[in-house]
Design an enzyme around this catalytic site. Structure first.
Site, PDB file in Angstrom:
ATOM      1  N   LYS A 253       0.820  -1.212   0.000  1.00 54.68           N
ATOM      2  CA  LYS A 253       0.000   0.000   0.000  1.00 54.68           C
ATOM      3  C   LYS A 253       0.850   1.257   0.000  1.00 54.68           C
ATOM      4  O   LYS A 253       0.359   2.333  -0.266  1.00 54.68           O
ATOM      5  CB  LYS A 253      -0.967  -0.015   1.183  1.00 54.68           C
ATOM      6  CG  LYS A 253      -0.297   0.028   2.528  1.00 54.68           C
ATOM      7  CD  LYS A 253      -1.343  -0.003   3.623  1.00 54.68           C
ATOM      8  CE  LYS A 253      -0.667  -0.059   4.983  1.00 54.68           C
ATOM      9  NZ  LYS A 253      -1.592  -0.266   6.075  1.00 54.68           N
ATOM     10  N   ARG A 254       2.106   1.111   0.306  1.00 49.58           N
ATOM     11  CA  ARG A 254       2.981   2.296   0.250  1.00 49.58           C
ATOM     12  C   ARG A 254       3.127   2.790  -1.173  1.00 49.58           C
ATOM     13  O   ARG A 254       3.363   3.962  -1.412  1.00 49.58           O
ATOM     14  CB  ARG A 254       4.366   1.962   0.806  1.00 49.58           C
ATOM     15  CG  ARG A 254       4.419   1.973   2.317  1.00 49.58           C
ATOM     16  CD  ARG A 254       5.842   1.940   2.771  1.00 49.58           C
ATOM     17  NE  ARG A 254       6.481   3.229   2.534  1.00 49.58           N
ATOM     18  CZ  ARG A 254       7.185   3.877   3.427  1.00 49.58           C
ATOM     19  NH1 ARG A 254       7.349   3.374   4.614  1.00 49.58           N
ATOM     20  NH2 ARG A 254       7.747   5.028   3.154  1.00 49.58           N
TER      21      ARG A 254
END
Ligand code: GLU
Length: 501
Positions: A253-254
């Site tokens: 998700k980064r």
């Protein structure tokens, strides 16, 4: 033999697209053999797990069109299906291991383990437990436990030789025992670790085939050893290739949207998403790319799963989704748009924001354009500010992104609290801190309240916009990213220490 498969997500945050991917393959495999598919919630990490996240997983998998025969919301013969409710089962099995001499009590505290780890790291060794407590007299250990001394239980591991095991997709794999740690099986809080719980549960739940991410391959020796100690047959294991970012790192998700909520909220059709996930590491014998889940069940073959990490490519997913959208009848199209966002529930979230700002209904669309649609492209001059330089804006965006990776629950109150704390730690006035976020999220000089906007958009879409704002400001070099990461970690440590004192 009835085929039984399972997906076993840990409820720690937003429901991950990787969970739907692994669930899909397990679901398809079970259906193909007329077997059963089980949802098990692996919530033994008490600090990170929460019931809101479990509810989101259930709802998101249902949205995706995956159902299960047994699960926490569908009791069956092997329940409970939530690991936090199976404590007695694990403790019983740990006792058997201890009695059989295959596990031991360990009293080493965090200080000793930290020092050990540090010393090993300095010598360039992989950090692992050195076995100090493995040699204790079992009777002495038992009386220390009885006297209430804090402890964990660890498994014994052969000192040398190799562990050999089969992976359905890769054949025989060998891992030397010297690389395998004396894994903690039962933590000091009495909860099992994943490694113990997964083996006990897969066995007791009659799982015949374990299809899971290939990040678990290195754990196989621990699992294989536990099966041997318990005297159980191992299910067949097939480690599916993990989804990758376009730069081939593990999908995270980064860097990319990963929440199933994101895919729902921006308007992907669940059947298109499942079709796309079916193309990850697998292909139809005739290589056709558009197929329904029933066709996948008919044609699925583990032998056609390739082990190279499939890249999760949003462009390709968009194309596929477009194919499905254009295939809808006009009536279906209208219905699906309604299910998407132009419905009462979703509108209800907007009403408190827009009602007081509305004189005629025609005023609504311009207020919510950046919430219901893409926000406009950003240019660097939108970030011109009285006191903040472009570099300051980048720093704020970078730190906000790092902070947002862990905000829970994702609502306006929590976001406000976190932003306030971060602005304080960065020694920037809150108003100034919020400026680049405001531009990144709305693309405008005036818009609906920022925290409510972010709450409505959800974490993935918000972060996607922050990342694209960073790009509009010229991006951050690798070196600068490293520096900013360090800077953020130091600030976060500082706030934690302040909170603890
Ligand atoms: N709880 C583990 C995870 O979320 C499950 C791994 C497995 O399927 O064994 O990755």
């Amino acid at each position: 033999m009835t085929v039984r498969t399972r997906v076993a997500p840990s409820p720690t945050g937003e429901p991950h697209v990787g969970t739907a991917y692994v669930a899909l393959f397990n679901w398809v495999f079970a259906r193909q053999y007329g077997g059963q598919f089980i949802l098990r919630i692996e919530d033994t990490d008490r600090e990170r797990s929460d019931s809101a996240s479990e509810a989101m997983i259930i709802e998101a998998l249902r949205w995706a069109g995956i159902d299960w025969d047994e699960g926490p919301d569908r009791e069956g013969p092997c329940g409970p299906y939530r690991q936090s409710e199976r404590g007695a089962v694990y403790r019983r099995h740990v006792r058997d291991l201890i009695d059989g001499g295959n596990a031991f009590y360990c009293f080493c505290g965090p200080d000793r383990l930290d020092a050990l780890r540090r010393a090993q790291r300095e010598r360039g060794e992989t950090s692992r437990y050195d076995g100090l407590c493995a040699g204790l007299d079992p009777e002495v250990s038992a009386s220390r436990v009885e006297a209430g001394e804090p402890h964990v239980v660890r498994m014994r591991v052969p000192p040398d030789g190799v562990c050999r095991f089969e992976d359905r997709l890769r054949g025989t794999i060998e891992i030397p025992w010297s690389q395998v740690d004396m894994q903690v099986l039962l933590k000091s809080d009495g909860f099992p670790t994943y490694h113990l719980a997964v083996v006990v549960d897969d066995h007791l739940m009659g799982i015949t085939h374990v299809l899971r991410g290939d990040d678990w391959i290195n754990s196989m020796p621990k699992h294989a050893l536990l099966y041997r100690h318990f005297g159980w047959d191992m299910p067949e294991h097939a480690h599916l290739p993990l989804l990758r970012n376009p730069d081939r790192s593990k999908l995270s998700k980064r860097k990319n949207p990963t929440s199933l909520h994101y895919f729902r909220d921006v308007g992907y059709l669940p059947e298109a998403l499942l079709n796309y996930l079916g193309l990850m590491g697998w292909s139809m014998p005739d290589e056709r790319e558009v197929f329904g889940i029933d066709e996948m069940v008919a044609e699925f073959d583990l032998d056609r799963v390739s082990t190279g990490g499939p890249v999760f490519d949003l462009e390709k997913l968009n194309w596929l989704n477009g194919q499905y959208i254009r295939n809808l009848t006009p009536d279906q199209f209208a219905d699906r748009v309604g299910q998407w966002t132009l419905n009462r529930d979703r509108l209800a979230q907007l009403v408190p924001l827009i009602q007081s700002r509305t004189e005629r209904f025609i005023d609504i669309a311009p207020q919510v354009d950046y919430l219901l649609g893409e926000r406009r492209e950003l240019s660097a001059d939108l970030f011109d500010h009285r006191t903040l330089t472009a570099e300051d804006c980048k720093r704020v965006l970078h730190h906000a992104l790092a902070m947002m990776a862990t905000v829970r629950p994702w609502d306006s109150g929590a976001l406000m609290g976190e932003c306030r704390a971060l602005a304080g730690a960065m020694d920037i006035r809150l108003r100034d801190f919020l400026f680049p976020l405001f531009v990144a999220v709305s693309g405008r000089a005036a818009a609906l309240p920022l925290f409510d906007s972010m709450a409505f958009l959800g974490p993935d879409l918000t972060r996607t916009r922050l990342r694209s704002a960073l790009a509009a400001l010229g991006g951050i070099s690798k070196k600068a990213t490293k520096r900013l990461d360090k800077d953020f970690a130091a600030l976060a440590r500082g706030s934690r220490d302040r909170a603890n004192n």
